[in-house]
Design a protein around this motif. Structure first.
Motif, PDB file in Angstrom:
ATOM      1  N   PRO A  71       0.782  -1.238   0.000  1.00  0.00           N
ATOM      2  CA  PRO A  71       0.000   0.000   0.000  1.00  0.00           C
ATOM      3  C   PRO A  71       0.812   1.284   0.000  1.00  0.00           C
ATOM      4  O   PRO A  71       0.303   2.343  -0.395  1.00  0.00           O
ATOM      5  CB  PRO A  71      -0.834  -0.126   1.284  1.00  0.00           C
ATOM      6  CG  PRO A  71      -0.957  -1.596   1.503  1.00  0.00           C
ATOM      7  CD  PRO A  71       0.366  -2.151   1.088  1.00  0.00           C
ATOM      8  N   ALA A  72       2.076   1.236   0.415  1.00  0.00           N
ATOM      9  CA  ALA A  72       2.888   2.448   0.404  1.00  0.00           C
ATOM     10  C   ALA A  72       3.104   2.971  -1.009  1.00  0.00           C
ATOM     11  O   ALA A  72       3.463   4.133  -1.197  1.00  0.00           O
ATOM     12  CB  ALA A  72       4.241   2.173   1.069  1.00  0.00           C
ATOM     13  N   ASN A  73       2.890   2.123  -1.999  1.00  0.00           N
ATOM     14  CA  ASN A  73       3.041   2.541  -3.395  1.00  0.00           C
ATOM     15  C   ASN A  73       1.781   3.217  -3.947  1.00  0.00           C
ATOM     16  O   ASN A  73       1.769   3.634  -5.107  1.00  0.00           O
ATOM     17  CB  ASN A  73       3.393   1.342  -4.288  1.00  0.00           C
ATOM     18  CG  ASN A  73       4.797   0.829  -4.027  1.00  0.00           C
ATOM     19  OD1 ASN A  73       5.677   1.589  -3.653  1.00  0.00           O
ATOM     20  ND2 ASN A  73       4.994  -0.468  -4.225  1.00  0.00           N
ATOM     21  N   SER A  74       0.730   3.308  -3.156  1.00  0.00           N
ATOM     22  CA  SER A  74      -0.517   3.921  -3.613  1.00  0.00           C
ATOM     23  C   SER A  74      -0.376   5.437  -3.695  1.00  0.00           C
ATOM     24  O   SER A  74       0.434   6.037  -3.000  1.00  0.00           O
ATOM     25  CB  SER A  74      -1.663   3.556  -2.662  1.00  0.00           C
ATOM     26  OG  SER A  74      -1.850   2.158  -2.607  1.00  0.00           O
ATOM     27  N   SER A  75      -1.179   6.050  -4.582  1.00  0.00           N
ATOM     28  CA  SER A  75      -1.108   7.501  -4.757  1.00  0.00           C
ATOM     29  C   SER A  75      -2.451   8.032  -5.231  1.00  0.00           C
ATOM     30  O   SER A  75      -3.333   7.265  -5.646  1.00  0.00           O
ATOM     31  CB  SER A  75      -0.011   7.872  -5.762  1.00  0.00           C
ATOM     32  OG  SER A  75      -0.270   7.290  -7.027  1.00  0.00           O
ATOM     33  N   ALA A  76      -2.591   9.359  -5.175  1.00  0.00           N
ATOM     34  CA  ALA A  76      -3.834  10.000  -5.604  1.00  0.00           C
ATOM     35  C   ALA A  76      -3.534  11.376  -6.176  1.00  0.00           C
ATOM     36  O   ALA A  76      -2.594  12.051  -5.746  1.00  0.00           O
ATOM     37  CB  ALA A  76      -4.796  10.137  -4.422  1.00  0.00           C
ATOM     38  N   SER A  77      -4.335  11.779  -7.157  1.00  0.00           N
ATOM     39  CA  SER A  77      -4.245  13.135  -7.704  1.00  0.00           C
ATOM     40  C   SER A  77      -5.636  13.620  -8.058  1.00  0.00           C
ATOM     41  O   SER A  77      -6.465  12.838  -8.534  1.00  0.00           O
ATOM     42  CB  SER A  77      -3.343  13.176  -8.946  1.00  0.00           C
ATOM     43  OG  SER A  77      -3.909  12.438 -10.015  1.00  0.00           O
ATOM     44  N   ILE A  78      -5.902  14.905  -7.799  1.00  0.00           N
ATOM     45  CA  ILE A  78      -7.211  15.493  -8.061  1.00  0.00           C
ATOM     46  C   ILE A  78      -7.020  16.885  -8.650  1.00  0.00           C
ATOM     47  O   ILE A  78      -6.207  17.667  -8.160  1.00  0.00           O
ATOM     48  CB  ILE A  78      -8.055  15.593  -6.771  1.00  0.00           C
ATOM     49  CG1 ILE A  78      -8.269  14.224  -6.143  1.00  0.00           C
ATOM     50  CG2 ILE A  78      -9.400  16.257  -7.056  1.00  0.00           C
ATOM     51  CD1 ILE A  78      -8.981  14.274  -4.796  1.00  0.00           C
ATOM     52  N   ASP A  79      -7.784  17.187  -9.699  1.00  0.00           N
ATOM     53  CA  ASP A  79      -7.844  18.520 -10.286  1.00  0.00           C
ATOM     54  C   ASP A  79      -9.278  19.029 -10.173  1.00  0.00           C
ATOM     55  O   ASP A  79     -10.214  18.328 -10.582  1.00  0.00           O
ATOM     56  CB  ASP A  79      -7.438  18.510 -11.761  1.00  0.00           C
ATOM     57  CG  ASP A  79      -5.969  18.195 -11.960  1.00  0.00           C
ATOM     58  OD1 ASP A  79      -5.205  18.272 -10.989  1.00  0.00           O
ATOM     59  OD2 ASP A  79      -5.582  17.861 -13.099  1.00  0.00           O
ATOM     60  N   VAL A  80      -9.450  20.217  -9.629  1.00  0.00           N
ATOM     61  CA  VAL A  80     -10.774  20.798  -9.416  1.00  0.00           C
ATOM     62  C   VAL A  80     -10.885  22.086 -10.219  1.00  0.00           C
ATOM     63  O   VAL A  80     -10.014  22.959 -10.132  1.00  0.00           O
ATOM     64  CB  VAL A  80     -11.005  21.094  -7.920  1.00  0.00           C
ATOM     65  CG1 VAL A  80     -12.359  21.773  -7.713  1.00  0.00           C
ATOM     66  CG2 VAL A  80     -10.913  19.813  -7.097  1.00  0.00           C
ATOM     67  N   LYS A  81     -11.964  22.223 -10.994  1.00  0.00           N
ATOM     68  CA  LYS A  81     -12.193  23.438 -11.771  1.00  0.00           C
ATOM     69  C   LYS A  81     -12.861  24.484 -10.885  1.00  0.00           C
ATOM     70  O   LYS A  81     -14.009  24.331 -10.475  1.00  0.00           O
ATOM     71  CB  LYS A  81     -13.062  23.140 -12.991  1.00  0.00           C
ATOM     72  CG  LYS A  81     -13.198  24.317 -13.948  1.00  0.00           C
ATOM     73  CD  LYS A  81     -13.953  23.922 -15.204  1.00  0.00           C
ATOM     74  CE  LYS A  81     -14.073  25.108 -16.156  1.00  0.00           C
ATOM     75  NZ  LYS A  81     -14.834  24.736 -17.387  1.00  0.00           N
ATOM     76  N   ILE A  82     -12.132  25.557 -10.595  1.00  0.00           N
ATOM     77  CA  ILE A  82     -12.612  26.573  -9.660  1.00  0.00           C
ATOM     78  C   ILE A  82     -13.911  27.218 -10.132  1.00  0.00           C
ATOM     79  O   ILE A  82     -14.815  27.494  -9.328  1.00  0.00           O
ATOM     80  CB  ILE A  82     -11.538  27.657  -9.454  1.00  0.00           C
ATOM     81  CG1 ILE A  82     -10.318  27.065  -8.735  1.00  0.00           C
ATOM     82  CG2 ILE A  82     -12.101  28.836  -8.673  1.00  0.00           C
ATOM     83  CD1 ILE A  82     -10.594  26.543  -7.351  1.00  0.00           C
ATOM     84  N   ALA A  83     -14.042  27.469 -11.438  1.00  0.00           N
ATOM     85  CA  ALA A  83     -15.228  28.155 -11.959  1.00  0.00           C
ATOM     86  C   ALA A  83     -16.507  27.357 -11.760  1.00  0.00           C
ATOM     87  O   ALA A  83     -17.603  27.901 -11.940  1.00  0.00           O
ATOM     88  CB  ALA A  83     -15.036  28.474 -13.444  1.00  0.00           C
ATOM     89  N   SER A  84     -16.396  26.087 -11.369  1.00  0.00           N
ATOM     90  CA  SER A  84     -17.582  25.259 -11.177  1.00  0.00           C
ATOM     91  C   SER A  84     -18.123  25.343  -9.743  1.00  0.00           C
ATOM     92  O   SER A  84     -19.022  24.581  -9.386  1.00  0.00           O
ATOM     93  CB  SER A  84     -17.269  23.800 -11.518  1.00  0.00           C
ATOM     94  OG  SER A  84     -16.407  23.214 -10.554  1.00  0.00           O
ATOM     95  N   VAL A  85     -17.602  26.273  -8.931  1.00  0.00           N
ATOM     96  CA  VAL A  85     -18.052  26.374  -7.551  1.00  0.00           C
ATOM     97  C   VAL A  85     -19.543  26.679  -7.486  1.00  0.00           C
ATOM     98  O   VAL A  85     -20.080  27.452  -8.285  1.00  0.00           O
ATOM     99  CB  VAL A  85     -17.245  27.456  -6.795  1.00  0.00           C
ATOM    100  CG1 VAL A  85     -17.523  28.851  -7.331  1.00  0.00           C
ATOM    101  CG2 VAL A  85     -17.515  27.382  -5.297  1.00  0.00           C
TER     102      VAL A  85
END
Length: 206
Positions: A71-85
């Motif tokens: 599990p130490a090899n697990s990862s995550a990435s997220i991109d959020v579009k600000i204009a969609s608030v």
């Protein structure tokens, strides 16, 4: 079910941990795409010292890489579009995307890139990474609960997580405010970030 195991202090402990890998955990290994239609990335902030305003970002995308055997090899990435608030009030949303706050025209994305993860106990984890808002990048720790895995009616293999983190928005340059006649300020510096994630496992490559 543990997704992230603590590193063993001795070789013997490491061997024991390896031998005890849960087959159900190992089966989760793979690449996942966050399903925006069944996920939510939102926030809660105190307004005028007396109530909470809640909002979310309708447009976001992200990826998880889970390694159930290591599990130490697990990862995550997220991109959020600000204009969609979306806070439910159009004028307020317009203010949030303006230069007073996010300046979405100049900085259209908020991003998170994980750097490490640890098990806090049971199915609770802490994922640490870099959160970038506007032109500021600072570390952020997100406490998450693993809700489980399942195959949906379309045959997709899914995993689910929910969690939260608290930040001071001023740390990311979001400093606009207004003083109240009765004392205090219009918008709290402390913001709670909320995550409810459903992710779909990618089909294995031929």
């Amino acid at each position: 079910m543990a997704l992230f195991n603590r590193k063993s202090d001795t070789a013997a402990a490491a061997a024991t941990t390896t031998a005890a890998v849960d087959p159900a955990l190992a089966a989760l290994t793979g690449d996942y795409t966050i399903d925006p239609a069944h996920s939510s990335i939102g926030f809660t902030v105190r307004h005028a010292m007396v109530t909470n305003v809640r909002g979310s970002f309708a447009e976001h995308e992200g990826f998880l890489k889970l390694d159930g055997s290591d599990p130490a090899n697990s990862s995550a990435s997220i991109d959020v579009k600000i204009a969609s608030v979306d806070t439910g009030i159009k004028d307020r949303d317009g203010h949030l995307v303006s230069g007073d706050f996010f300046d979405a025209e100049k900085f259209p994305l908020m991003t998170f890139r994980s750097t490490s993860a640890e098990q806090l106990g049971g199915d609770t984890y802490r994922v640490t990474g870099d959160l970038t808002i506007k032109d500021v990048t600072r570390p952020l720790a997100i406490d998450l609960e693993f809700n489980g895995s399942a195959k949906d009616v379309y045959g997709n293999e899914r995993v689910g997580f929910e969690g939260s983190a608290e930040i001071l928005r001023s740390d990311w340059g979001l400093t606009w405010n207004a003083a109240l006649e009765t004392g205090g300020v219009m918008v709290s510096d402390k913001v709670k970030l909320n995550f409810d994630i459903s992710a779909i496992k990618a089909a294995p490559q031929a």
